[in-house]
Design an enzyme around this catalytic site. Structure first.
Site, PDB file in Angstrom:
ATOM      1  N   LEU A   1       8.745 -10.743  10.108  1.00  0.00           N
ATOM      2  CA  LEU A   1       7.893 -11.075   8.966  1.00  0.00           C
ATOM      3  C   LEU A   1       7.959  -9.999   7.882  1.00  0.00           C
ATOM      4  O   LEU A   1       8.171 -10.310   6.716  1.00  0.00           O
ATOM      5  CB  LEU A   1       6.444 -11.265   9.444  1.00  0.00           C
ATOM      6  CG  LEU A   1       5.389 -11.582   8.379  1.00  0.00           C
ATOM      7  CD1 LEU A   1       5.710 -12.911   7.680  1.00  0.00           C
ATOM      8  CD2 LEU A   1       3.993 -11.628   8.991  1.00  0.00           C
ATOM      9  N   SER A   2       7.800  -8.739   8.246  1.00  0.00           N
ATOM     10  CA  SER A   2       7.706  -7.650   7.258  1.00  0.00           C
ATOM     11  C   SER A   2       9.027  -7.403   6.535  1.00  0.00           C
ATOM     12  O   SER A   2      10.103  -7.595   7.093  1.00  0.00           O
ATOM     13  CB  SER A   2       7.262  -6.353   7.936  1.00  0.00           C
ATOM     14  OG  SER A   2       5.961  -6.477   8.446  1.00  0.00           O
ATOM     15  N   GLU A   3       8.895  -6.949   5.286  1.00  0.00           N
ATOM     16  CA  GLU A   3      10.050  -6.605   4.456  1.00  0.00           C
ATOM     17  C   GLU A   3       9.791  -5.273   3.759  1.00  0.00           C
ATOM     18  O   GLU A   3       8.650  -4.798   3.750  1.00  0.00           O
ATOM     19  CB  GLU A   3      10.300  -7.712   3.417  1.00  0.00           C
ATOM     20  CG  GLU A   3      10.616  -9.062   4.032  1.00  0.00           C
ATOM     21  CD  GLU A   3      10.855 -10.149   2.985  1.00  0.00           C
ATOM     22  OE1 GLU A   3      10.800  -9.818   1.782  1.00  0.00           O
ATOM     23  OE2 GLU A   3      11.096 -11.303   3.372  1.00  0.00           O
ATOM     24  N   PRO A   4      10.815  -4.677   3.172  1.00  0.00           N
ATOM     25  CA  PRO A   4      10.607  -3.398   2.493  1.00  0.00           C
ATOM     26  C   PRO A   4       9.495  -3.433   1.447  1.00  0.00           C
ATOM     27  O   PRO A   4       8.781  -2.449   1.272  1.00  0.00           O
ATOM     28  CB  PRO A   4      11.976  -3.121   1.842  1.00  0.00           C
ATOM     29  CG  PRO A   4      12.949  -3.797   2.749  1.00  0.00           C
ATOM     30  CD  PRO A   4      12.254  -5.041   3.218  1.00  0.00           C
TER      31      PRO A   4
ATOM     32  N   GLY B   1       4.634  -5.860   3.163  1.00  0.00           N
ATOM     33  CA  GLY B   1       4.047  -5.480   4.438  1.00  0.00           C
ATOM     34  C   GLY B   1       2.702  -6.144   4.608  1.00  0.00           C
ATOM     35  O   GLY B   1       2.586  -7.246   5.129  1.00  0.00           O
TER      36      GLY B   1
ATOM     37  N   GLN C   1     -22.485  22.006  26.434  1.00  0.00           N
ATOM     38  CA  GLN C   1     -23.068  20.796  25.845  1.00  0.00           C
ATOM     39  C   GLN C   1     -22.174  20.203  24.762  1.00  0.00           C
ATOM     40  O   GLN C   1     -22.053  18.975  24.643  1.00  0.00           O
ATOM     41  CB  GLN C   1     -24.446  21.100  25.266  1.00  0.00           C
ATOM     42  CG  GLN C   1     -25.210  19.851  24.818  1.00  0.00           C
ATOM     43  CD  GLN C   1     -26.563  20.190  24.231  1.00  0.00           C
ATOM     44  OE1 GLN C   1     -26.640  20.733  23.139  1.00  0.00           O
ATOM     45  NE2 GLN C   1     -27.615  19.883  24.969  1.00  0.00           N
TER      46      GLN C   1
ATOM     47  N   GLU D   1       0.435  -5.475  12.238  1.00  0.00           N
ATOM     48  CA  GLU D   1      -0.325  -6.723  12.394  1.00  0.00           C
ATOM     49  C   GLU D   1      -1.632  -6.700  11.607  1.00  0.00           C
ATOM     50  O   GLU D   1      -2.654  -7.227  12.041  1.00  0.00           O
ATOM     51  CB  GLU D   1      -0.581  -7.016  13.877  1.00  0.00           C
ATOM     52  CG  GLU D   1       0.712  -7.309  14.631  1.00  0.00           C
ATOM     53  CD  GLU D   1       0.483  -7.735  16.066  1.00  0.00           C
ATOM     54  OE1 GLU D   1      -0.440  -8.548  16.300  1.00  0.00           O
ATOM     55  OE2 GLU D   1       1.224  -7.252  16.943  1.00  0.00           O
TER      56      GLU D   1
END
Length: 443
Positions: free
Chosen positions: A117-120, A123, A269, A354
């Site tokens: 799906l992603s490209e330069p 995104g 603590q 994602e």
């Protein structure tokens, strides 16, 4: 949101998965080359029936599966998730021929899948993708362009590829294709990433695709992408919860045994309170992830908001918990090969892929505002409230101009104001008022 808890059978299954990952999958993961597809590991996931489980179970089982594997072997978790991401569109939208050809091979771990799906330049704004699908005049298309940061690329045996079939149409002009790796014109290279995930590029130089390669209808590919991401988004949160739990377990063991200042670190603590905060945030993230998964399984229309909230909180929590665990371990956690050194590199990516953290916040806000009731129009007709009178019957306005009553005097001729106490605007004993943000001059 309803109360939620796992039943005993689910708890037992999760424990068995973690043990299985440690005994069978971790040794295979350690033998693999970082950043490349580990085919023996994928095959083992198939042999154990875990890949088939991806397409038989609902979102909650997917979350339990990913969380349990991540606690013990993040490489096995990632290999399973990437295989599921690339194969789910075929299972959900593929033709009978496509399903018969690829599903048995993918679920057995013999064929490796990619989700492209992603490209330069596309995104977070996935609808802006530009991989061009040019009609070839014979009912098919030729793909031209590049995909980047693609799961299992370029070694995958087939890929779900999203391309632009109608220019200027945004999300409505995207089509999903199933593209086998042996198509002419298809290339790519592996990318060297911060985390040792198998990611790379895919290049398309006139790659031929036809109607038989469609996943869903032409120009409806964005629906295929969003359907897949909505299912896997809560489980990204589960992956993050698994890493957070692994880091928390390591921090508990270390601080309970590490000598410091005449006792152990846990006696301090500052340390024990930090561990308490880590545990609380991890549990909160886990419950939100499970709730989002149950909402998906039940067909809740509020899934986009719930999924976005789950991924947002879980991935941000995991970043906090892993970082805190590194701090509690000190230099020991910075050594190459230490569990926390590994988790520190792994935990950064889920806040981006994602749907980045900022995108999740945008989705949440959009869903919240969409549920606001519409503004009411002003009432009209015989039942409308009377408007203020105007015209000759309107009440007179205060006089102005030469007939207006005089205003109180001001300037040098104005009468002095009454004196007030030390905190008022004028103090007879001390002189003029000095603003509180200034200091009086000293002699």
């Amino acid at each position: 949101m309803p109360a939620f808890s796992l039943d005993p059978a689910q708890i037992t299954w999760c424990a068995q998965l973690s043990a299985l990952a440690a005994e069978r999958l971790k040794p295979l993961a350690d033998q693999g080359e970082p950043g490349r597809v580990n085919r023996p590991l994928v095959a083992a996931l198939g042999e154990l029936g875990l890949l088939a489980r991806l397409f038989e179970a609902g979102a909650l089982d997917l979350c339990l599966l990913r969380e349990s594997l991540a606690r013990t072997c993040t490489e096995a978790e990632t290999a399973l998730a990437l295989q599921g991401l690339g194969t789910h569109p075929v299972a959900a939208f593929g033709t009978p021929a496509q399903r018969a050809r690829w599903l048995p091979e993918a679920t057995a771990g013999r064929a490796v899948a990619a989700f492209a799906l992603s490209e330069p330049d596309a995104g977070s704004d996935a609808a802006a993708l530009a991989l061009d699908a040019v009609p070839d005049g014979r009912g098919g298309w030729r793909l031209h362009g590049e995909k980047r940061w693609i799961s299992n690329a370029p070694e995958a045996d087939f890929a779900t590829v999203f391309a632009r079939t109608t220019r200027g149409a945004g999300a409505r002009g995207v089509t999903a294709f199933l593209v086998p790796a042996d198509r002419p014109g298809l290339g790519g290279e592996a990318l060297d990433m911060l985390a040792p995930h198998a990611l790379g590029t895919l290049t398309f130089d006139g790659v031929p695709v036809g109607p038989e390669d469609l996943l869903g209808a032409p120009d409806r590919g964005f629906r295929v992408a969003m359907n897949t991401l909505n299912l896997f988004r809560p489980s990204v949160g589960a992956f993050a919860v698994g890493m957070a739990q692994a880091a928390l377990d390591a921090a508990l063991a270390h601080t309970a045994a590490r000598p410091a200042f005449g006792g152990v670190l846990a006696d301090l603590q500052a340390v024990s309170h930090r561990v308490a905060e880590m545990a609380t945030r991890t549990e909160a993230a886990r419950l939100l992830v499970y709730a989002a998964a149950v909402a998906y399984d039940e067909g809740d229309p509020d899934v986009p908001r719930r999924s976005a909230m789950a991924k947002l909180l879980a991935t941000e929590t995991a970043q906090y918990v892993v970082d805190a665990a590194v701090q509690l371990h000190g230099a020991l956690a910075l050594q190459r090969g230490h569990l926390l050194e590994h988790l520190y590199r792994e935990v950064r990516a889920p806040r981006i892929y994602e749907g980045a953290t900022e995108v999740q916040r945008t989705i949440i806000a959009k869903e919240l505002y969409a549920k606001l009731p519409p503004e009411k129009e002003p009432a009209s007709g015989p039942d409308a409230p009377p408007r203020p009178a105007s015209g000759p019957d309107a009440p007179p306005r205060p006089a102005s101009g030469p007939d207006a009553p005089p205003r109180p005097a001001s300037g040098p001729d104005a009468p002095p104001r009454p004196a007030s106490g030390p905190h008022g605007r004028h103090d007879a004993a001390r002189g003029p008022y000095v603003p509180h943000h200034q200091e009086e001059p000293t002699a």
